[in-house]
Enzyme design. Structure first.
Site, PDB file in Angstrom:
ATOM      1  N   ASP A 156       0.846  -1.200   0.000  1.00 55.36           N
ATOM      2  CA  ASP A 156       0.000   0.000   0.000  1.00 55.36           C
ATOM      3  C   ASP A 156       0.883   1.253   0.000  1.00 55.36           C
ATOM      4  OD1 ASP A 156      -2.466  -1.625   0.454  1.00 55.36           O
ATOM      5  OD2 ASP A 156      -1.389  -2.092   2.296  1.00 55.36           O
ATOM      6  N   HIS A 184      -4.758  -3.443   6.452  1.00 54.74           N
ATOM      7  CA  HIS A 184      -4.515  -3.691   5.025  1.00 54.74           C
ATOM      8  C   HIS A 184      -5.844  -4.124   4.411  1.00 54.74           C
ATOM      9  CE1 HIS A 184      -3.123  -5.063   1.200  1.00 54.74           C
ATOM     10  NE2 HIS A 184      -3.658  -6.247   1.434  1.00 54.74           N
TER      11      HIS A 184
HETATM   12  P1  NAX Z   1      -2.376 -18.142  -4.268  1.00 61.68           P
HETATM   13  O1  NAX Z   1      -3.752 -18.688  -4.053  1.00 61.68           O
HETATM   14  O2  NAX Z   1      -1.786 -18.092  -5.619  1.00 61.68           O
HETATM   15  O3  NAX Z   1      -1.352 -18.943  -3.334  1.00 61.68           O
HETATM   16  C1  NAX Z   1      -1.615 -19.228  -1.995  1.00 61.68           C
HETATM   17  C2  NAX Z   1      -0.905 -20.520  -1.677  1.00 61.68           C
HETATM   18  O4  NAX Z   1      -1.047 -20.753  -0.281  1.00 61.68           O
HETATM   19  C3  NAX Z   1      -1.489 -21.739  -2.404  1.00 61.68           C
HETATM   20  O5  NAX Z   1      -0.462 -22.391  -3.135  1.00 61.68           O
HETATM   21  C4  NAX Z   1      -2.042 -22.599  -1.281  1.00 61.68           C
HETATM   22  O6  NAX Z   1      -1.895 -23.981  -1.533  1.00 61.68           O
HETATM   23  C5  NAX Z   1      -1.164 -22.149  -0.107  1.00 61.68           C
HETATM   24  N1  NAX Z   1      -1.723 -22.436   1.208  1.00 61.68           N
HETATM   25  C6  NAX Z   1      -3.012 -22.419   1.594  1.00 61.68           C
HETATM   26  N2  NAX Z   1      -3.125 -22.807   2.880  1.00 61.68           N
HETATM   27  C7  NAX Z   1      -1.876 -23.072   3.302  1.00 61.68           C
HETATM   28  C8  NAX Z   1      -1.342 -23.527   4.531  1.00 61.68           C
HETATM   29  N3  NAX Z   1      -2.135 -23.813   5.568  1.00 61.68           N
HETATM   30  N4  NAX Z   1      -0.012 -23.688   4.624  1.00 61.68           N
HETATM   31  C9  NAX Z   1       0.791 -23.431   3.575  1.00 61.68           C
HETATM   32  N5  NAX Z   1       0.346 -23.008   2.377  1.00 61.68           N
HETATM   33  C10 NAX Z   1      -0.971 -22.834   2.244  1.00 61.68           C
HETATM   34  O7  NAX Z   1      -2.410 -16.703  -3.579  1.00 61.68           O
HETATM   35  P2  NAX Z   1      -1.379 -15.498  -3.754  1.00 61.68           P
HETATM   36  O8  NAX Z   1      -1.815 -14.661  -4.886  1.00 61.68           O
HETATM   37  O9  NAX Z   1      -0.002 -16.027  -3.740  1.00 61.68           O
HETATM   38  O10 NAX Z   1      -1.696 -14.655  -2.435  1.00 61.68           O
HETATM   39  C11 NAX Z   1      -1.374 -15.153  -1.152  1.00 61.68           C
HETATM   40  C12 NAX Z   1      -2.007 -14.275  -0.071  1.00 61.68           C
HETATM   41  O11 NAX Z   1      -1.521 -12.949  -0.151  1.00 61.68           O
HETATM   42  C13 NAX Z   1      -3.542 -14.159  -0.171  1.00 61.68           C
HETATM   43  O12 NAX Z   1      -4.086 -14.282   1.124  1.00 61.68           O
HETATM   44  C14 NAX Z   1      -3.738 -12.749  -0.679  1.00 61.68           C
HETATM   45  O13 NAX Z   1      -5.001 -12.225  -0.311  1.00 61.68           O
HETATM   46  C15 NAX Z   1      -2.609 -12.042   0.009  1.00 61.68           C
HETATM   47  N6  NAX Z   1      -2.201 -10.724  -0.513  1.00 61.68           N
HETATM   48  C16 NAX Z   1      -1.777  -9.805   0.368  1.00 61.68           C
HETATM   49  C17 NAX Z   1      -1.310  -8.563  -0.007  1.00 61.68           C
HETATM   50  C18 NAX Z   1      -0.802  -7.587   1.007  1.00 61.68           C
HETATM   51  O14 NAX Z   1      -0.410  -6.490   0.598  1.00 61.68           O
HETATM   52  N7  NAX Z   1      -0.796  -7.892   2.306  1.00 61.68           N
HETATM   53  C19 NAX Z   1      -1.339  -8.159  -1.431  1.00 61.68           C
HETATM   54  C20 NAX Z   1      -1.379  -9.317  -2.380  1.00 61.68           C
HETATM   55  C21 NAX Z   1      -2.256 -10.475  -1.946  1.00 61.68           C
HETATM   56  O15 NAX Z   1      -3.592 -10.183  -2.283  1.00 61.68           O
END
Ligand code: NAX
Length: 324
Positions: A156, A184
Site C-alpha cells: 500500500d 490492510h
Molecule cells: P495463491 O492462491 O496463488 O497462493 C496461496 C498458496 O497458499 C497456495 O499455493 C495454497 O496452496 C497455499 N496455502 C493455503 N493454505 C496453506 C497452509 N495452511 N499452509 C501453507 N500453504 C498454504 O495466492 P497469492 O496470490 O499467492 O496470495 C497469497 C495471499 O496474499 C492471499 O491471502 C492474498 O489475499 C494475500 N495478498 C496480500 C497482499 C498484502 O499487501 N498484504 C497483497 C497481495 C495479496 O492479495
C-alpha cells in the site's frame, strides 16, 4: 552464516515471484540462504516444479531448498518467516468463515513458530486478512516477543508513493514521510499530509486538495481490486516485492526514513494496545519503532479511527470464535 527463510504458500503466485529473488540475495545480500517452503499436500507436486526451476538458476547464494507440509519442519531454526499462504475468500463465504479458516492456519503456524523458530525470528504476514492473521499467530507464540510479528502494508505504501510521484512529477526516490495507517483493507488511510519531495511538501507541489480525497486515497485503497479487474488475478509481483522490502528494511534498517509496517500497538495515536495496525515506522538495530509525536489533523484522525475500528471488530470476531 547461512540464513534460513521460511515461506508459506510457496507454490502460489506470490511465492513464484518471491522465491527467486530471495534465493538471489534480495534480503541478506551475499550471505547464503536456505529456503524452507511450506505448502498444503495437494500443492507439493507443483512446488517440486518450482524447486527444479530454483535449482536451474544455480544461484551462488542459495545454500539449500527444503519443501514440506509440516509447519514445524518449515520453521525449524528460521531467521525469517514469510507467511504468504492463506485461505482465500470463496464464493458465499461470510467474514466469520474466512476468519475461522485462516484462524486455524495461523494459530497452528504461530504455535509451530513458538516451538521451533530461531531466537532472532522475524515474521511478516502477507496472507489476508494480514493484520488479524499476524495477531492470531502472535497470540499462539507467547514466548516470541509480540514485536516480532508484523503484517504487510508496504505494498500500500509503495502504491501511494507511485501515485504521488506521478501526480507531482517527481522521482519516487525523492519522496519521504508518507504513511499508511490502519488495516490492510479498503479502510486503510494513505496519509500524504507530511510527504515531502526534495524538501518541498508534495501536496503544495500538487496544489489540488480535491485530488487527495477524490483520487489519491480511493486509488491506493482500491488498487488491489483494480489489478484483479485488469489482470484477472491479484497482485503478485508487487506483493512479493513489498514483502522483500519489508523484511530487508527490518533486517538492515531504514536510516531514519519512514516506512509503513503493521506492528503491535502500544496505544499510540489512539490505536488500542495489542492490535497489529499500520503506522509510519523507522527501523534501527533490527528493531522497528513507531514514529511518535506527530500532530494528526481531524480528517486524518477520523480516517485512522475508522480503519482501526475495523481491526478491533476483526479482533472481537476472532475472539468470539475462540481463536485468541
Ligand atoms: P495463491 O492462491 O496463488 O497462493 C496461496 C498458496 O497458499 C497456495 O499455493 C495454497 O496452496 C497455499 N496455502 C493455503 N493454505 C496453506 C497452509 N495452511 N499452509 C501453507 N500453504 C498454504 O495466492 P497469492 O496470490 O499467492 O496470495 C497469497 C495471499 O496474499 C492471499 O491471502 C492474498 O489475499 C494475500 N495478498 C496480500 C497482499 C498484502 O499487501 N498484504 C497483497 C497481495 C495479496 O492479495
Amino acid at each position: 552464516m547461512t540464513k534460513t527463510i521460511a515461506v508459506t504458500g510457496a507454490a502460489g503466485q506470490i511465492g513464484y515471484a518471491l522465491l527467486f529473488r530471495l534465493a538471489a540475495g534480495a534480503v541478506y545480500g551475499d550471505e547464503p540462504v536456505r529456503l524452507r517452503l511450506l505448502e498444503i499436500p495437494p500443492a507439493l507436486p507443483a512446488l517440486e516444479g518450482v524447486v527444479m526451476e530454483l535449482d536451474d538458476c544455480a544461484f551462488n547464494t542459495l545454500a539449500a531448498v527444503d519443501i514440506t507440509d509440516d509447519p514445524r519442519t518449515a520453521f525449524d531454526g528460521a531467521d525469517a518467516a514469510l507467511l504468504v499462504g492463506a485461505r482465500p475468500r470463496a464464493k458465499g463465504m461470510e467474514r466469520a468463515d474466512l476468519l475461522e479458516a485462516n484462524g486455524a492456519i495461523f494459530s497452528a503456524q504461530g504455535k509451530a513458530l513458538g516451538e521451533v523458530a530461531g531466537s532472532d525470528i522475524r515474521v511478516v504476514v502477507t496472507g489476508n486478512p494480514a493484520n488479524t492473521n499476524a495477531l492470531i499467530a502472535s497470540t499462539h507464540a507467547p514466548d516470541i516477543p509480540a514485536a516480532r510479528f508484523t503484517a504487510l502494508t508496504r505494498l500500500d505504501h509503495n502504491r501511494a508513493l507511485a501515485q504521488l510521484a506521478a501526480r507531482a512529477q517527481v522521482p519516487v526516490s525523492t519522496i519521504e514521510h508518507l504513511a499508511i495507517w490502519g488495516n490492510h483493507s479498503a479502510s486503510q488511510y494513505p496519509d500524504a499530509t507530511r510527504a515531502t519531495a526534495g524538501g518541498r511538501r508534495v501536496l503544495d507541489i500538487i496544489d489540488d486538495e480535491a485530488w487527495v480525497r477524490e483520487h489519491f486515497i480511493p486509488t491506493v485503497a482500491q488498487r488491489g481490486a483494480a489489478i484483479i479487474a485488469a489482470r484477472g488475478a491479484s497482485s503478485a509481483a508487487s506483493a512479493a516485492n513489498a514483502t522483500i522490502e519489508h523484511l530487508r528494511d527490518w533486517v538492515h534498517g531504514t536510516s531514519g526514513q519512514w516506512v509503513s509496517m503493521a506492528v503491535p500497538s502500544n496505544g499510540e495515536y489512539g490505536v488500542p494496545e495489542g492490535l497489529i495496525s499500520s503506522f509510519p515506522c523507522t527501523v534501527a538495530g533490527g528493531e522497528h519503532r513507531i514514529v511518535e509525536g506527530l500532530e494528526i489533523d481531524t480528517f486524518s484522525q477520523a480516517r485512522i479511527d475508522a480503519s482501526v475500528a475495523e481491526l478491533a471488530e476483526e479482533r472481537e470476531a476472532t475472539r468470539a470464535l475462540g481463536l485468541l
